[in-house]
Each structure stands twice: as structure tokens, then as C-alpha cells.
Design an enzyme around this catalytic site. Structure first.
Site, PDB file in Angstrom:
ATOM      1  N   LYS A 218       0.829  -1.218   0.000  1.00 34.15           N
ATOM      2  CA  LYS A 218       0.000   0.000   0.000  1.00 34.15           C
ATOM      3  C   LYS A 218       0.861   1.264   0.000  1.00 34.15           C
ATOM      4  O   LYS A 218       2.070   1.211   0.251  1.00 34.15           O
ATOM      5  CB  LYS A 218      -0.976  -0.039   1.177  1.00 34.15           C
TER       6      LYS A 218
ATOM      7  N   ARG B 108      -3.433 -10.385   4.849  1.00 34.27           N
ATOM      8  CA  ARG B 108      -3.787 -10.366   3.424  1.00 34.27           C
ATOM      9  C   ARG B 108      -2.613  -9.789   2.650  1.00 34.27           C
ATOM     10  O   ARG B 108      -2.258  -8.624   2.836  1.00 34.27           O
ATOM     11  CB  ARG B 108      -5.046  -9.515   3.227  1.00 34.27           C
TER      12      ARG B 108
HETATM   13  C1  9MG Z   1      -9.883  -5.952  -0.964  1.00 35.82           C
HETATM   14  N1  9MG Z   1      -8.948  -5.329  -0.036  1.00 35.82           N
HETATM   15  C2  9MG Z   1      -7.984  -4.431  -0.352  1.00 35.82           C
HETATM   16  N2  9MG Z   1      -7.321  -4.059   0.759  1.00 35.82           N
HETATM   17  C3  9MG Z   1      -7.887  -4.737   1.797  1.00 35.82           C
HETATM   18  C4  9MG Z   1      -7.670  -4.778   3.172  1.00 35.82           C
HETATM   19  O1  9MG Z   1      -6.756  -4.022   3.761  1.00 35.82           O
HETATM   20  N3  9MG Z   1      -8.440  -5.575   3.920  1.00 35.82           N
HETATM   21  C5  9MG Z   1      -9.415  -6.337   3.354  1.00 35.82           C
HETATM   22  N4  9MG Z   1     -10.155  -7.109   4.173  1.00 35.82           N
HETATM   23  N5  9MG Z   1      -9.673  -6.338   2.047  1.00 35.82           N
HETATM   24  C6  9MG Z   1      -8.916  -5.547   1.280  1.00 35.82           C
END
Ligand code: 9MG
Length: 340
Positions: free
Chosen positions: A280, A315
């Protein structure tokens, strides 16, 4: 209005944590067996005034780790985006073919869950139609679930949730926490699967224009707490819910850092936690890497921080790098368990 919060601190890991938990001198962080907290930061908020002090204590609500997660270590959720590529020749769903291959590769690298999404939620992105989203993701979900892999569907839309579950997805990941449309809540109340509720301020198109909070961690906590209660009231069992503070979703650089620094606060929600910070913008701001694909090392640093603060799911794009880094951290915390 006056409100109290509790943020676990004084964290202890591995064999030391197990011993403290067994002796009752520490409590399990987020229901995890290898992280104990020994202190609680008592936070009082009244209007704009916030006071904080560390004390001995326990959280009001203890998280119970549900069977689809692990109480031993975080699960790694690999990201499988099914979005068009300008190099695609427009052939018979070339995007889907590529996404399936990518998902299989991530599973080989150690991903426990594959998060399949067909609508970009990056800052500034436009939504796509339900029909387009379904066209993109259904073949991918069918193929990956057909291989026995655990698939989550990243969507905000009720119809997509239902179709994805039918196609074999086992988890719903909603960056709008079931607020995009009332039918999303209804779809999840009728289902039995786990659902990830993520905090966002605003929608993807405009969320980064001027995010504002009184106190970002406490405001995000309040919002998630209210969403959890709304879901429970609508018939979604608490045991099915995972919460996520939503790094990068309507948050400035400093907001992201503050949420991460106080991540243990969210254990007071009493549900498992997901952290998504992979590649990010704030990682790029910290490392100087403008290209998202070059943010692997910074992302892994953030993933390890999150794991050490009790995230139940990470994730990530870079599964292999994350799995290897977690193995090192876990072995240091608990050498006897890792067979050294
Ligand atoms: C789809 N998506 C993109 N960034 C995310 C994040 O930080 N958390 C979750 N749950 N989904 C995300």
C-alpha cells in the site's frame, strides 16, 4: 459522551507466553496460544479529551478463535485480482486463466486462503457492474475451489456474494462491511460462512481526498464495534465475524501508522482480526518505492509487525516472502515447537 477502551500491552511470545497464560499471570492475545498480554492501556475518551494509562487488567471480552482460523499462527491470505490487463489480447477470459495460475502459485507458496476479487478498490478507482464482476471471478473461484483450496470472495455486492458462495467460496471479504447495499447484510444473514468486515471512510473513488478523524484508532474501533453489533442484530453470529481496520481506506499516512501502532486495541472487539497492508501507499512513502511491486520488503516488515500484535489473517500479495519471514519470527519465539 464518556467511553472507555482497553488496549492490550506488555506482550510476551512463544514458550514464555504459554507459561504466563497457564499460570494466569498473562492472558491470551486474541485467543492466540503464543502471544500473551500482561498489561492493559486504559483509555478514557470524553469529547475531545483522551486519557491513557497502563495498568494490570484484562479485556472485557476474550476472543475465541473459530475453527476456520488457527490459534497457533496467522493464516496467510494471498491476493488474486481478476482485473483487466492492458496487455490482454481479449481472448476467452485470459484474465481468468492468468488469475487461476496465479492463485495456484500462491497456494504452492503457502497461502492458506486465496482472496479473489474482480472490482478494484484502490484509491480513485471506479466500481464495475455486478455482471462484469461475476464474469471475472466465477471461473476463477470454481477452478481454485475445485482444487480443494480455500477461497474468499472480495466483494461489496449481495448478488456477487451469493454466486461466489455457490461457486465454492468459503469466506466473504467486504471492504464496505455490508454497508454497500442492504441486500449484502441480508445475504450474509442467510449464509453461514465467515465474513470479514473492513473499516473504510468514504468510497474508493473519493476516500483519500481528505480523511478526517478525532482519534483515528478510537473512531475506527467505534465504527467496527457498531458494525459488529448491527451484524449480530441482523442474525450473523459473532463467531462468523472477522474485523479489519482497513489500512489505506480513507486514511492518511499518519492515520495508517497510528492504527498499526495501536493495532492491539482492536482485540477488544472480541473477534479475530485481519490486517491488509501489502504494497500500500504508506509502505511506499516509508521506503521510497513508487512502484507497488517494489514494496515487498516493506510489506513483509508490516506483516511481521501485525503478526506480533496478534493478527489472525494477513492479506498479502507476496506469499512466499511473508511465509518465510513468519517462520523466522515464530522459530525465534518458540524454538522447541518449531522442531529446532
Ligand atoms: C480488498 N482489499 C484491499 N485491501 C484490503 C484490506 O486491507 N483488507 C481487506 N479485508 N480487504 C482488502
Amino acid at each position: 459522551m464518556r467511553k472507555s477502551y482497553a488496549r492490550p500491552g506488555g506482550l510476551v511470545y512463544g514458550s514464555d507466553a504459554r507459561q504466563l497464560i497457564e499460570e494466569g499471570r498473562g492472558a491470551s492475545l486474541g485467543g492466540l496460544s503464543a502471544i500473551a498480554y500482561t498489561l492493559v492501556e486504559e483509555i478514557e475518551r470524553s469529547g475531545e479529551q483522551v486519557s491513557r494509562r497502563f495498568a494490570q487488567g484484562r479485556l472485557p471480552r476474550q476472543t475465541v478463535v473459530p475453527a476456520f482460523l488457527s490459534a497457533e499462527q496467522p493464516l496467510v491470505m494471498g491476493i488474486v485480482n481478476v482485473t483487466p490487463d492492458s496487455f490482454s489480447d481479449g481472448g476467452l477470459n485470459a484474465e481468468a486463466e492468468r488469475a487461476i495460475a496465479h492463485g495456484l502459485q500462491l497456494a504452492k507458496e503457502g497461502a492458506d486462503i486465496l482472496d479473489v476479487g474482480g472490482e478494484s478498490t484502490r484509491p480513485g478507482s471506479e466500481g464495475v457492474s455486478e455482471a462484469e464482476e461475476l464474469h471475472r471471478i466465477l471461473p476463477v473461484i470454481e477452478a481454485l475451489a475445485g482444487q480443494g483450496l480455500t477461497v474468499s470472495v472480495d466483494t461489496r455486492k449481495a448478488k456477487v456474494m451469493r454466486a461466489a458462495l455457490k461457486a465454492g467460496a468459503k469466506i466473504v471479504n467486504d471492504v464496505a462491511a455490508l454497508t454497500y447495499e442492504p441486500a449484502a447484510m441480508e445475504a450474509m444473514a442467510e449464509a453461514t460462512c465467515p465474513v470479514i468486515l473492513m473499516h473504510a471512510q468514504g468510497d474508493p473513488k473519493t476516500m483519500q481526498l481528505s480523511p478526517h478523524y478525532d482519534d483515528v484508532a478510537l473512531d475506527v474501533f467505534d465504527w467496527l464495534e457498531a458494525r459488529i453489533e448491527a451484524c449480530v442484530a441482523a442474525g450473523i453470529a459473532r463467531e462468523r465475524i472477522v474485523a479489519d481496520p482497513g489500512i489505506g481506506f480513507g486514511k492518511s499516512f499518519r492515520h495508517n501508522i497510528d492504527v498499526l501502532r495501536q493495532f492491539t486495541l482492536f482485540h477488544s472487539l472480541g473477534v479475530p482480526l485481519l490486517m491488509g497492508l501489502s504494497r500500500k501507499g504508506f509502505i511506499g512513502a516509508l521506503t521510497g518505492e513508487k512502484q507497488a511491486g517494489n514494496r515487498v520488503h516493506g510489506s513483509v516488515g508490516g506483516a511481521v509487525w501485525s503478526a506480533l500484535n496478534g493478527a489472525h489473517i494477513l492479506r498479502v500479495h507476496d506469499v512466499k516472502a511473508t511465509v518465510e519471514a513468519l517462520a523466522v519470527a515464530e522459530a525465534i519465539a518458540d524454538p522447541d515447537r518449531s522442531g529446532l
